[in-house]
Design an enzyme around this catalytic site. Structure first.
Site, PDB file in Angstrom:
ATOM      1  N   GLU A 116      -9.106   4.700   1.694  1.00 55.34           N
ATOM      2  CA  GLU A 116      -9.744   3.432   1.353  1.00 55.34           C
ATOM      3  C   GLU A 116      -9.029   2.310   2.097  1.00 55.34           C
ATOM      4  OE1 GLU A 116      -9.822   2.186  -2.811  1.00 55.34           O
ATOM      5  OE2 GLU A 116     -10.738   0.257  -2.254  1.00 55.34           O
ATOM      6  N   ASN A 125     -14.488  -1.741   1.080  1.00 56.52           N
ATOM      7  CA  ASN A 125     -15.010  -2.455  -0.086  1.00 56.52           C
ATOM      8  C   ASN A 125     -16.039  -3.497   0.327  1.00 56.52           C
ATOM      9  OD1 ASN A 125     -13.364  -1.558  -2.510  1.00 56.52           O
ATOM     10  ND2 ASN A 125     -11.741  -2.076  -1.049  1.00 56.52           N
ATOM     11  N   GLU A 146      -9.045   6.753  -9.077  1.00 57.01           N
ATOM     12  CA  GLU A 146      -8.068   5.871  -8.424  1.00 57.01           C
ATOM     13  C   GLU A 146      -7.032   5.410  -9.428  1.00 57.01           C
ATOM     14  OE1 GLU A 146     -10.287   2.649  -6.731  1.00 57.01           O
ATOM     15  OE2 GLU A 146     -10.641   1.714  -8.656  1.00 57.01           O
TER      16      GLU A 146
HETATM   17  O1    G Z   1     -10.581  -2.758  -6.737  1.00 54.39           O
HETATM   18  P1    G Z   1     -10.283  -1.526  -5.956  1.00 54.39           P
HETATM   19  O2    G Z   1     -10.432  -0.306  -6.798  1.00 54.39           O
HETATM   20  O3    G Z   1     -11.011  -1.447  -4.673  1.00 54.39           O
HETATM   21  O4    G Z   1      -8.766  -1.632  -5.521  1.00 54.39           O
HETATM   22  C1    G Z   1      -7.838  -0.666  -5.662  1.00 54.39           C
HETATM   23  C2    G Z   1      -6.576  -1.373  -6.064  1.00 54.39           C
HETATM   24  O5    G Z   1      -5.720  -0.514  -6.808  1.00 54.39           O
HETATM   25  C3    G Z   1      -5.753  -1.853  -4.916  1.00 54.39           C
HETATM   26  O6    G Z   1      -5.228  -3.083  -5.304  1.00 54.39           O
HETATM   27  C4    G Z   1      -4.642  -0.811  -4.803  1.00 54.39           C
HETATM   28  O7    G Z   1      -3.488  -1.288  -4.171  1.00 54.39           O
HETATM   29  C5    G Z   1      -4.407  -0.500  -6.253  1.00 54.39           C
HETATM   30  N1    G Z   1      -3.856   0.830  -6.528  1.00 54.39           N
HETATM   31  C6    G Z   1      -4.026   1.965  -5.833  1.00 54.39           C
HETATM   32  N2    G Z   1      -3.390   3.002  -6.398  1.00 54.39           N
HETATM   33  C7    G Z   1      -2.792   2.518  -7.510  1.00 54.39           C
HETATM   34  C8    G Z   1      -1.973   3.091  -8.525  1.00 54.39           C
HETATM   35  O8    G Z   1      -1.648   4.276  -8.536  1.00 54.39           O
HETATM   36  N3    G Z   1      -1.561   2.265  -9.502  1.00 54.39           N
HETATM   37  C9    G Z   1      -1.891   0.946  -9.541  1.00 54.39           C
HETATM   38  N4    G Z   1      -1.423   0.215 -10.546  1.00 54.39           N
HETATM   39  N5    G Z   1      -2.643   0.361  -8.601  1.00 54.39           N
HETATM   40  C10   G Z   1      -3.097   1.135  -7.599  1.00 54.39           C
HETATM   41  O1    G Z   2      -4.212  -3.040  -2.942  1.00 51.49           O
HETATM   42  P1    G Z   2      -4.791  -4.098  -3.380  1.00 51.49           P
HETATM   43  O2    G Z   2      -3.735  -4.970  -3.988  1.00 51.49           O
HETATM   44  O3    G Z   2      -4.838  -4.173  -1.920  1.00 51.49           O
HETATM   45  O4    G Z   2      -6.193  -4.817  -3.559  1.00 51.49           O
HETATM   46  C1    G Z   2      -6.370  -5.797  -4.529  1.00 51.49           C
HETATM   47  C2    G Z   2      -7.811  -6.073  -4.776  1.00 51.49           C
HETATM   48  O5    G Z   2      -8.428  -6.682  -3.644  1.00 51.49           O
HETATM   49  C3    G Z   2      -8.599  -4.810  -5.117  1.00 51.49           C
HETATM   50  O6    G Z   2      -9.353  -5.060  -6.272  1.00 51.49           O
HETATM   51  C4    G Z   2      -9.487  -4.607  -3.922  1.00 51.49           C
HETATM   52  O7    G Z   2     -10.752  -4.116  -4.306  1.00 51.49           O
HETATM   53  C5    G Z   2      -9.610  -6.007  -3.337  1.00 51.49           C
HETATM   54  N1    G Z   2      -9.764  -5.899  -1.904  1.00 51.49           N
HETATM   55  C6    G Z   2      -8.866  -5.460  -1.007  1.00 51.49           C
HETATM   56  N2    G Z   2      -9.406  -5.452   0.232  1.00 51.49           N
HETATM   57  C7    G Z   2     -10.693  -5.888   0.083  1.00 51.49           C
HETATM   58  C8    G Z   2     -11.764  -6.092   0.994  1.00 51.49           C
HETATM   59  O8    G Z   2     -11.676  -5.854   2.180  1.00 51.49           O
HETATM   60  N3    G Z   2     -12.942  -6.559   0.484  1.00 51.49           N
HETATM   61  C9    G Z   2     -13.092  -6.840  -0.840  1.00 51.49           C
HETATM   62  N4    G Z   2     -14.270  -7.297  -1.239  1.00 51.49           N
HETATM   63  N5    G Z   2     -12.104  -6.656  -1.729  1.00 51.49           N
HETATM   64  C10   G Z   2     -10.917  -6.184  -1.265  1.00 51.49           C
HETATM   65 MN    MN Z   3     -12.209  -0.046  -3.950  1.00 52.88          MN
END
Ligand code: G
Ligand code: G
Ligand code: MN
Length: 403
Positions: free
Chosen positions: A175, A233, A352
Site C-alpha cells: 500500500e 488510496n 491492516e
Molecule cells: O487509512 P488507511 O487504512 O489507508 O491507512 C493505514 C494507516 O495505518 C497508515 O497510517 C499506516 O501507517 C497505519 N498502520 C499500518 N500498520 C499499522 C499497525 O500495525 N499499527 C498501527 N497502529 N498503524 C498501522
Molecule cells: O501511514 P500513515 O500515517 O501514512 O497514513 C495516515 C493516513 O493518511 C491514513 O489514514 C492514510 O489513509 C492517509 N493517507 C496516506 N497517504 C494517502 C494518500 O495518498 N491519499 C489519501 N487520500 N490518503 C492518504
Molecule cells: Mn488505505
C-alpha cells in the site's frame, strides 16, 4: 522496559485503595514520576497547568464531580498531548464505546483496561506511548497553500507498506502512503497535510502525483520479475468528477503499468447525493482492470449498502478491529464475520494494523487472505521495499521482520 522510565503518569481514580495500587504498580514498572487526582476536575487542573509534561493519563470512568467521559472531552478539545489509558470495572462493551468516544474527541487512546489492572497489561499499554516529536509539532503548521506548493513542486513520495499472503507469508504487494520530503522539515507524515487537502477537495493533485510515482515504481518491480501489485488510496470526494476515471487510467498507463496491477483503496464513503458520478467512475475503473478495495471496513460509513453497489474486489478490515482482536472479543467477532462475509461476496480480504503474532494467528485461522501491519513492516521507501522483497524471498517467503 525501555522508555517507561522517563514518563510522567497521572492516575485519575476516586477510590483511594485502587489509586494507591495503580501508583505502586507504576513505580514497579519504573515510571519516573506518578501524579494523582481523585476526580476529573483535579485531573483537568493538573493537565492544564503541567501540559505538555504529563505523558500518560490513566483514567477511571465513574467518579464524583467530573466523570471520566467529561474529562476526556475537555482534554481532547484542549488538544492536550497526553496519551490516555481508560481503566474501569464496567462491561467491555461500555468500555469499548467510551474508547471510540475518546478517539472521536481527538484523544490518543493507548487502550482500555478492565479492572483490576495487572502489571502485564499496564506495562504493555504504556509501551505503546510514543512521545510527541518536535517534527510532529512543526508539521501542524502547514497551510493549504504551502501544501499545494509542495504538491506542485512534486515533493511528495510514495512509501510502501508490504502486504503478505497470510498463510505462505509471500510478499504480494504494497500500500502506498504519502510522505512529504520537505526541503526544511525533512520527512513529514500525512496527518500534517492530508486534512488540509481533504477539507476543500484539494486532494486530487496529490493523488495524481502519487499514482504516477507508484505506477512507475511498480513497473520497475515487475520489469525485474517481481510479481507485485501496488495499492493507492483514493478519497471518495475525488470521484465526483466524471472525468477522473480517465485521468487515473491515463496517468497509470503513461507510467507504464497495466491497471490490473494496481488496486485503488476507496476511503470514506458515499455520504449520498453524488452517488451517480462515483459509481460511473468506479465502474469504468473496474472495467479497465483496476482492483477496487473498500478501505477501513467496519468504521464510519463504509457500510453494507456500499459493498452491495460498488464492484469491489477486496475488503480491508480496519485496524481498529484487527489490532486488538486477540484480546477483545467484540473486535474478534467483527473481524471473523467480516472475513466470512467477504468470502461469500467473492472479495479478497486484507487485515491492516497487524501488530502481533496472536492477531496474525487468528486472522489466518479465520481465512483472511492478506496481512499488513507494523508486525510485518512499517511503510518504507522504494529502496527499503526492494530489500524487504529480497529478504522475504530469501526466507522462502518467511516473515522477514526478525521476530
Ligand atoms: O487509512 P488507511 O487504512 O489507508 O491507512 C493505514 C494507516 O495505518 C497508515 O497510517 C499506516 O501507517 C497505519 N498502520 C499500518 N500498520 C499499522 C499497525 O500495525 N499499527 C498501527 N497502529 N498503524 C498501522
Ligand atoms: O501511514 P500513515 O500515517 O501514512 O497514513 C495516515 C493516513 O493518511 C491514513 O489514514 C492514510 O489513509 C492517509 N493517507 C496516506 N497517504 C494517502 C494518500 O495518498 N491519499 C489519501 N487520500 N490518503 C492518504
Ligand atoms: Mn488505505
Amino acid at each position: 522496559m525501555p522508555g517507561v522510565n522517563n514518563l510522567i503518569v497521572l492516575v485519575v481514580e476516586d477510590d483511594d485503595f485502587q489509586r494507591l495500587t495503580l501508583v505502586q504498580m507504576l513505580r514497579v514498572l519504573g515510571v519516573q514520576e506518578v501524579l494523582e487526582a481523585g476526580d476529573g476536575q483535579q485531573a483537568l487542573a493538573l493537565l492544564s497547568s503541567l501540559s505538555p509534561l504529563i505523558s500518560v493519563v490513566i483514567c477511571d470512568l465513574e467518579m464524583p464531580n467530573m466523570d471520566g467521559m467529561e474529562l476526556l472531552r475537555h482534554a481532547g478539545q484542549a488538544h492536550n498531548p497526553a496519551s490516555v489509558i481508560i481503566s474501569s470495572s464496567k462491561d467491555q462493551s461500555l468500555l469499548d464505546s467510551v474508547g471510540v468516544m475518546a478517539r472521536a474527541y481527538g484523544i490518543n487512546l493507548l487502550g482500555v483496561i478492565k479492572k483490576p489492572a495487572t502489571l502485564k497489561n499496564l506495562g504493555s499499554l504504556l509501551d505503546r506511548h510514543v512521545p510527541l516529536k518536535r517534527k510532529d509539532v512543526n508539521a501542524l503548521k502547514f497551510t493549504l497553500s504551502e501544501v499545494l506548493q509542495g504538491v506542485s513542486d512534486k515533493q511528495f513520495e510514495p512509501f510502501f507498506q508490504p502486504k503478505l499472503d497470510s498463510k505462505t507469508e509471500k510478499l504480494l504487494g504494497a500500500e502506498v502512503l504519502a510522505r512529504w520530503y520537505h526541503p526544511e522539515h525533512g520527512l513529514v507524515y500525512p496527518y500534517a497535510f492530508i486534512p488540509q487537502l481533504e477539507k476543500d477537495d484539494h486532494i486530487i493533485g496529490l493523488t495524481m502525483l502519487l499514482l504516477e510515482k507508484a505506477a512507475a515504481a511498480c513497473r520497475t518491480w515487475r520489469e525485474r520479475g517481481l510479481d507485485l501489485t501496488v495499492s493507492v488510496n483514493i478519497s471518495l470526494a475525488s470521484l465526483n468528477d466524471t472525468s477522473i476515471a480517465n485521468q487515473i487510467t491515463d496517468v497509470v498507463r503513461l507510467a507504464g503499468l497495466d491497471p490490473r496491477h494496481m488496486i485503488l483503496e476507496i476511503t470514506e464513503t458515499m455520504i449520498m447525493q453524488e452517488v451517480g458520478p462515483a459509481l460511473e467512475n468506479l465502474a469504468r475503473l473496474r472495467m479497465r482492470g483496476f482492483g477496487l478495495s473498500v478501505d477501513d471496513y467496519g468504521t464510519g460509513y463504509s457500510g453494507l449498502q456500499q459493498l452491495m453497489r460498488v464492484p469491489f474486489t477486496e475488503l480491508k478490515i480496519d485496524q481498529g478491529f484487527v489490532t486488538d482482536c486477540s484480546t477483545n472479543a467484540a473486535s474478534r467477532t467483527v473481524v471473523e464475520s467480516s472475513i466470512a462475509m467477504a468470502r461469500r461476496l467473492g472479495l479478497k480480504t486484507v487485515a491492516e494494523g497487524v501488530e502481533g503474532q496472536a492477531e496474525w494467528d487468528i486472522l489466518k485461522a479465520a481465512g483472511c487472505d492478506m496481512v499488513q501491519g507494523y508486525f510485518i513492516a512499517k511503510p518504507m521507501d522504494n529502496l527499503m521495499f526492494l530489500n524487504f522483497w529480497t529478504a522475504n524471498n530469501a526466507n522462502g517467503n518467511g516473515n522477514s521482520n526478525g521476530k
